[in-house]
Design a protein around this motif. Structure first.
Motif, PDB file in Angstrom:
ATOM      1  N   GLU A 144      94.478 -10.088  69.834  1.00  0.00           N
ATOM      2  CA  GLU A 144      95.680 -10.356  69.045  1.00  0.00           C
ATOM      3  C   GLU A 144      96.798 -10.811  69.963  1.00  0.00           C
ATOM      4  OE1 GLU A 144      98.565  -8.495  69.149  1.00  0.00           O
ATOM      5  OE2 GLU A 144      98.031  -6.490  69.811  1.00  0.00           O
ATOM      6  N   SER A 207      99.261 -14.244  66.051  1.00  0.00           N
ATOM      7  CA  SER A 207      97.909 -14.783  65.942  1.00  0.00           C
ATOM      8  C   SER A 207      96.865 -13.695  66.192  1.00  0.00           C
ATOM      9  CB  SER A 207      97.702 -15.915  66.960  1.00  0.00           C
ATOM     10  OG  SER A 207      98.572 -16.986  66.710  1.00  0.00           O
ATOM     11  N   GLN A 208      95.685 -13.905  65.641  1.00  0.00           N
ATOM     12  CA  GLN A 208      94.575 -12.988  65.919  1.00  0.00           C
ATOM     13  C   GLN A 208      93.252 -13.737  65.840  1.00  0.00           C
ATOM     14  OE1 GLN A 208      94.437  -8.772  64.694  1.00  0.00           O
ATOM     15  NE2 GLN A 208      92.650  -9.316  63.483  1.00  0.00           N
ATOM     16  N   GLU A 209      92.352 -13.372  66.750  1.00  0.00           N
ATOM     17  CA  GLU A 209      91.010 -13.944  66.781  1.00  0.00           C
ATOM     18  C   GLU A 209      90.000 -12.813  66.827  1.00  0.00           C
ATOM     19  OE1 GLU A 209      88.840 -17.576  69.108  1.00  0.00           O
ATOM     20  OE2 GLU A 209      90.010 -16.185  70.326  1.00  0.00           O
ATOM     21  N   LYS A 220      83.670 -17.200  65.671  1.00  0.00           N
ATOM     22  CA  LYS A 220      85.084 -16.866  65.803  1.00  0.00           C
ATOM     23  C   LYS A 220      85.804 -17.063  64.476  1.00  0.00           C
ATOM     24  CE  LYS A 220      85.134 -18.376  70.647  1.00  0.00           C
ATOM     25  NZ  LYS A 220      85.771 -19.281  71.635  1.00  0.00           N
ATOM     26  N   SER A 222      89.748 -16.786  63.056  1.00  0.00           N
ATOM     27  CA  SER A 222      91.104 -16.645  63.594  1.00  0.00           C
ATOM     28  C   SER A 222      92.155 -17.033  62.574  1.00  0.00           C
ATOM     29  CB  SER A 222      91.268 -17.496  64.854  1.00  0.00           C
ATOM     30  OG  SER A 222      91.139 -18.868  64.555  1.00  0.00           O
ATOM     31  N   ASP A 224      96.421 -18.266  62.692  1.00  0.00           N
ATOM     32  CA  ASP A 224      97.512 -18.685  63.572  1.00  0.00           C
ATOM     33  C   ASP A 224      98.752 -19.047  62.755  1.00  0.00           C
ATOM     34  OD1 ASP A 224      96.417 -18.765  66.395  1.00  0.00           O
ATOM     35  OD2 ASP A 224      94.909 -19.963  65.370  1.00  0.00           O
TER      36      ASP A 224
END
Length: 256
Positions: A144, A207-209, A220, A222, A224
């Motif tokens: 994150e 943001s978080q992935e 992945k 995510s 943003d």
């Protein structure tokens, strides 16, 4: 018409909430509170005061939206819930004991509150997709990334993402069993075997992935956010729906 008071009205999120409430036909901005006095530049100007209890008693809102700080939010809720108002909370940093306390407090005073680690609809969908992926890819790490003024780490979004993934996947050790950190913290925080990494840099919003690893491949998922406007539809939704709930509602997904 739902009467709304914003606590933390001069902050980055609070000022956006004021604008959103002011623009909605079924929401009315009836008060604004912050740690310092000022004016929210909407219409003829909305006066910002510093006394939360006095502001609630004067404005008589149906809902108080709180975007303040982790070190003061519990004190705010202990003041507002006994006054019979509903709360929509975007401040993070709650412990399990905190959540239990505010649920009991809201039920005692026949009111309700929404605590949402993330109000962005994209983040809610990201968590739902991550839970689906975790059924097939149990090896997962979360990264994150937030602006460098955020006070708590990991983020509330990362924590609730890990909690939801843990509901569909067994706790497990990831990586080499003989793995050793040569610098403390290099592998991040640990939740049920999942690693959570926090990045704090200027330029990020929130943001978080979520990265899943499988044999010969990675997946992945995510989100943003570009700016804080992305949270406002979720905040407005929370204001509209929390008035019909009881006790604590944890996570915006519970109201979708």
């Amino acid at each position: 018409m739902i009467r709304v008071l914003v606590n933390g009205a001069l902050g980055r999120m609070g000022s956006e909430v004021c604008k959103k409430v002011y623009s909605e036909a079924d929401l009315e901005l009836v008060g604004a509170v912050d740690i310092k006095e000022g004016t929210v530049p909407l219409g003829d100007g909305v006066k910002v005061t510093t006394d939360l209890v006095a502001a609630i008693e004067a404005a008589k809102p149906d809902v108080v939206v709180d975007f303040t700080r982790p070190d003061v939010v519990m004190g705010n809720l202990r003041k507002m819930l006994p006054l019979g108002v509903h709360a929509v909370v975007g401040t993070t940093g709650f412990s399990d004991a905190d959540l239990k306390e505010v649920d009991e407090l809201a039920r005692k005073h026949n009111t309700s509150l929404l605590i949402a680690p993330n109000f962005a609809l994209g983040a809610v969908v990201m968590m739902k997709l991550a839970c689906e992926a975790a059924k097939y890819f149990p090896h997962v790490e979360i990264i994150e990334k937030h602006h460098d003024n955020k006070l708590d780490a990991p983020s509330g979004t990362a924590i609730i993402t890990a909690q939801k993934i843990a509901e569909v996947r067994k706790a497990m050790h990831q990586g080499n069993p003989d793995e050793k950190e040569t610098m403390a913290g290099a592998r991040g925080a640990d939740y049920e075997g999942m690693k959570i990494h926090s990045v704090r840099l200027p330029g990020y919003v929130a943001s978080q992935e979520v990265i899943f690893g499988g044999q010969g491949e990675t997946l992945k998922i995510s989100t943003d956010p570009i700016n804080r406007e992305c949270y406002m539809p979720g905040v407005a939704l929370g204001c509209r729906k929390i008035v019909d709930q009881a006790g604590l509602v944890y996570g915006l997904d519970k109201l979708l």
